[in-house]
Design an enzyme around this catalytic site. Structure first.
Site, mmCIF file in Angstrom:
data_model
loop_
_atom_site.group_PDB
_atom_site.id
_atom_site.type_symbol
_atom_site.label_atom_id
_atom_site.label_comp_id
_atom_site.label_asym_id
_atom_site.label_seq_id
_atom_site.Cartn_x
_atom_site.Cartn_y
_atom_site.Cartn_z
ATOM 1 N N HIS A 76 0.856 -1.186 0.000
ATOM 2 C CA HIS A 76 0.000 0.000 0.000
ATOM 3 C C HIS A 76 0.891 1.234 0.000
ATOM 4 C CE1 HIS A 76 -3.918 -1.994 1.674
ATOM 5 N NE2 HIS A 76 -3.433 -2.609 0.619
ATOM 6 N N TYR A 205 -9.631 5.322 6.355
ATOM 7 C CA TYR A 205 -9.917 5.757 7.724
ATOM 8 C C TYR A 205 -10.992 6.838 7.623
ATOM 9 C CZ TYR A 205 -5.769 3.360 9.519
ATOM 10 O OH TYR A 205 -4.855 2.411 9.886
ATOM 11 N N PRO A 297 -5.527 -0.021 18.195
ATOM 12 C CA PRO A 297 -5.110 -0.490 16.862
ATOM 13 C C PRO A 297 -5.135 0.566 15.754
ATOM 14 C CG PRO A 297 -7.277 -1.351 17.425
ATOM 15 C CD PRO A 297 -6.789 -0.637 18.635
ATOM 16 N N LYS A 301 0.207 -0.177 14.958
ATOM 17 C CA LYS A 301 1.566 -0.189 15.486
ATOM 18 C C LYS A 301 1.935 -1.421 16.324
ATOM 19 C CE LYS A 301 3.587 3.450 13.946
ATOM 20 N NZ LYS A 301 3.463 2.924 12.585
ATOM 21 N N TYR A 389 3.234 6.457 10.189
ATOM 22 C CA TYR A 389 2.450 5.268 9.830
ATOM 23 C C TYR A 389 3.320 4.204 9.166
ATOM 24 C CZ TYR A 389 -1.762 2.691 8.553
ATOM 25 O OH TYR A 389 -2.738 1.731 8.452
HETATM 26 C C1 LIG Z 1 -8.116 -6.275 16.132
HETATM 27 C C2 LIG Z 1 -6.661 -5.980 16.186
HETATM 28 C C3 LIG Z 1 -6.090 -5.354 15.093
HETATM 29 C C4 LIG Z 1 -4.730 -5.099 15.123
HETATM 30 N N1 LIG Z 1 -4.161 -4.494 14.024
HETATM 31 C C5 LIG Z 1 -2.825 -4.266 14.009
HETATM 32 C C6 LIG Z 1 -2.162 -3.775 12.822
HETATM 33 O O1 LIG Z 1 -2.791 -3.528 11.777
HETATM 34 N N2 LIG Z 1 -0.817 -3.595 12.866
HETATM 35 C C7 LIG Z 1 -0.102 -3.899 13.992
HETATM 36 O O2 LIG Z 1 1.131 -3.716 13.987
HETATM 37 N N3 LIG Z 1 -0.691 -4.395 15.121
HETATM 38 C C8 LIG Z 1 -2.023 -4.614 15.153
HETATM 39 N N4 LIG Z 1 -2.612 -5.191 16.267
HETATM 40 C C9 LIG Z 1 -1.788 -5.533 17.442
HETATM 41 C C10 LIG Z 1 -1.068 -6.883 17.272
HETATM 42 O O3 LIG Z 1 -1.987 -7.913 16.976
HETATM 43 C C11 LIG Z 1 -0.270 -7.209 18.545
HETATM 44 O O4 LIG Z 1 0.442 -6.067 18.928
HETATM 45 C C12 LIG Z 1 0.682 -8.379 18.346
HETATM 46 O O5 LIG Z 1 -0.018 -9.598 18.310
HETATM 47 C C13 LIG Z 1 1.735 -8.452 19.460
HETATM 48 O O6 LIG Z 1 2.530 -9.592 19.263
HETATM 49 P P1 LIG Z 1 3.143 -10.361 20.526
HETATM 50 O O7 LIG Z 1 3.948 -11.474 19.946
HETATM 51 O O8 LIG Z 1 3.793 -9.396 21.421
HETATM 52 O O9 LIG Z 1 1.891 -10.913 21.334
HETATM 53 P P2 LIG Z 1 0.766 -11.954 20.904
HETATM 54 O O10 LIG Z 1 0.565 -11.959 19.437
HETATM 55 O O11 LIG Z 1 -0.401 -11.665 21.780
HETATM 56 O O12 LIG Z 1 1.405 -13.351 21.284
HETATM 57 C C14 LIG Z 1 1.524 -13.771 22.621
HETATM 58 C C15 LIG Z 1 1.434 -15.277 22.676
HETATM 59 O O13 LIG Z 1 1.661 -15.685 24.028
HETATM 60 C C16 LIG Z 1 0.785 -16.747 24.334
HETATM 61 N N5 LIG Z 1 0.585 -16.787 25.786
HETATM 62 C C17 LIG Z 1 -0.133 -15.944 26.559
HETATM 63 N N6 LIG Z 1 -0.092 -16.320 27.841
HETATM 64 C C18 LIG Z 1 0.671 -17.436 27.891
HETATM 65 C C19 LIG Z 1 1.058 -18.306 28.942
HETATM 66 N N7 LIG Z 1 0.678 -18.093 30.218
HETATM 67 N N8 LIG Z 1 1.825 -19.384 28.641
HETATM 68 C C20 LIG Z 1 2.217 -19.605 27.359
HETATM 69 N N9 LIG Z 1 1.865 -18.811 26.330
HETATM 70 C C21 LIG Z 1 1.106 -17.747 26.590
HETATM 71 C C22 LIG Z 1 -0.478 -16.443 23.557
HETATM 72 O O14 LIG Z 1 -1.229 -17.609 23.299
HETATM 73 C C23 LIG Z 1 0.067 -15.808 22.278
HETATM 74 O O15 LIG Z 1 0.187 -16.726 21.204
HETATM 75 C C24 LIG Z 1 -3.962 -5.462 16.274
HETATM 76 C C25 LIG Z 1 -4.568 -6.084 17.367
HETATM 77 C C26 LIG Z 1 -5.899 -6.338 17.333
HETATM 78 C C27 LIG Z 1 -6.537 -7.030 18.511
#
Ligand SMILES: Cc1cc2nc3c(=O)[nH]c(=O)nc-3n(C[C@H](O)[C@H](O)[C@H](O)COP(=O)(O)OP(=O)(O)OC[C@H]3O[C@@H](n4cnc5c(N)ncnc54)[C@H](O)[C@@H]3O)c2cc1C
Length: 400
Positions: A76, A205, A297, A301, A389
């Site tokens: 994009h 948006y 969201p 980011k 962005y």
């Molecule tokens: C609707 C929505 C839209 C979004 N859109 C965007 C976007 O367009 N761009 C963007 O950059 N971000 C976006 N985000 C944010 C993004 O999804 C998160 O910031 C991202 O998933 C963070 O990654 P992470 O690996 O830190 O955590 P997570 O992806 O949450 O991974 C954490 C993992 O830890 C595991 N876990 C949790 N507790 C335990 C435990 N006790 N024992 C073992 N495992 C455990 C979970 O099962 C999970 O798989 C969005 C979020 C949402 C909800």
């Protein structure tokens, strides 16, 4: 009887932060074990982020972690701000020479998980009773029960808490030794997934007198859309017809633009919050991604910040493990937090700019309209938006 596993880095969480860190460590010859309490299929089918900054795509593809972003994702080169039915395009390429990529988080996971398989990485999915401990010793541990019911203990040199916003790693740290910064918003997003062709080539948006809406894509046949709602909205109160007419009302304008509708197969209400915990290091525990910070969201980011943490953390761990140099570990929290707070500001600002605050005064409503007009009419304003962005240059010097 507890089965013991010895590794250098024990990682809690197989989200983008945990798996990407495991991959980077592997490229430097450092072993790790990852545990996640969800099963692999569930993670692969959870729809969350969609937009990757240019730097995130480069990190994922050039390190060989992700294979399909360029072929199956969509570049994009801009986005549209639709204000009261009138389009204002933010031309990322023209303004700052960068793009973002639409490549869904679940596809990032599928690629990362396959790469860990191909490299013989140890990842335990579907675990329970995860209990990290011993951060203040030189042999921290992660206890868990694997998917087959076997009690296991990981004995490692470092624990990385990449376990998302409800992090057990974070909550294991005494509250007296961490500072928590949080902000709650008076609205949420009503999110849908539908079977339909894209309604637009880029994200829209939209801000109207009915509130915010986001027209976003997932693939050629599945689309993701959101509209601002109350945090206590019940998805079951919303029929397909009601959802489509609300979404359409928020993008209606003199150009007669129409959304392409289709069968809705998922509807969720997503509450918003901004959250940061400091510091991101406690002895031999290092927090990364949503475990340390969450953003609303709107600015896309969260996933990108998680990958940026991992980039900085990888360098720190590599230097500590291979050269005994812990200066990177000592500086990890400050380096990561510098970007985290920039992203917190951007996400919160973009959220306030585009949503209607039900508690705001008429003055505040009008002021926001003036702010948005001033931003969109200014080349410098649009350039600020485009730069934030698509992603600021990284804090890491990692060569990829
Ligand atoms: C609707 C929505 C839209 C979004 N859109 C965007 C976007 O367009 N761009 C963007 O950059 N971000 C976006 N985000 C944010 C993004 O999804 C998160 O910031 C991202 O998933 C963070 O990654 P992470 O690996 O830190 O955590 P997570 O992806 O949450 O991974 C954490 C993992 O830890 C595991 N876990 C949790 N507790 C335990 C435990 N006790 N024992 C073992 N495992 C455990 C979970 O099962 C999970 O798989 C969005 C979020 C949402 C909800």
């Amino acid at each position: 009887m507890v089965e013991e596993l010895r590794t250098t880095v024990g990682i809690v969480g197989a989200g983008p932060a945990g798996l990407m860190l495991a991959h980077l460590l592997h490229t430097a010859g450092i072993d790790s074990v990852v545990v996640d309490n969800r099963d692999r299929d569930t993670i692969a089918h959870t729809h969350r982020a969609g937009i990757l900054e240019q730097g995130s795509v480069e990190l994922l593809t050039r390190t060989g972690a992700v294979s399909r972003a360029h072929t199956e994702g969509h570049q994009h080169e801009g986005t549209v701000f639709r204000v009261d039915g009138v389009d204002h395009r933010i031309d990322f390429q023209g303004l700052v020479g960068a793009s973002v990529w639409l490549y869904p988080q679940n596809e990032v996971f599928v690629d990362l998980a396959k790469t860990r398989d191909a490299d013989g990485g140890a990842v335990f999915y579907g675990v329970s009773d995860t209990q990290p401990g011993g951060f203040d010793t030189d042999r921290p541990t992660i206890d868990f029960t694997d998917a087959d019911g076997t009690a296991r203990r990981i004995i490692c040199d470092w624990i990385v808490g990449a376990d998302g916003s409800r992090s057990v790693c974070r909550t294991t740290v005494p509250e007296t030794t961490r500072q928590r910064y949080a902000h709650q918003y008076p609205f949420a997003w009503f999110g849908i997934l539908c079977e339909a062709p894209p309604s637009a080539p880029e994200l829209i948006y939209a801000r109207s007198e009915r509130g915010f809406a986001l027209v976003s894509q997932r693939s050629d046949t599945v689309q993701r859309m959101y509209f601002q709602c109350s945090p206590d909205e019940d998805p079951d109160d919303w029929s397909e017809d009601r959802i489509w007419s609300e979404l359409q009302a928020r993008v209606d304008g003199p150009d007669g633009y129409r959304l392409t509708t289709g069968t809705i197969f998922d509807k969720t209400v997503l509450p918003f919050r901004s959250y940061v915990t400091e510091p991101m290091r406690h002895g031999r525990l290092l927090l990364a991604g949503d475990a340390a910070h969450t953003v609303p969201p709107t600015g896309a980011k969260g996933l990108n910040l998680a990958l940026q943490d991992v980039r900085v953390l990888f360098e720190a761990l590599r230097d500590a493990v291979t050269r005994g140099d812990e200066s990177g570990i000592d500086g990890y929290s400050d380096r990561a937090l510098a970007r985290v707070w920039k992203a917190q500001n951007f996400s919160s600002w973009m959220t306030s700019l585009l949503h209607l605050d039900p508690q705001a005064s008429d003055f505040e409503f009008r002021r926001r309209q003036g702010e948005l007009r001033g931003l969109l009419e200014s080349a410098h304003g649009r350039a600020y938006l485009a730069e934030a962005y698509t992603g600021w240059p990284g804090e890491s010097t990692l060569t990829i």
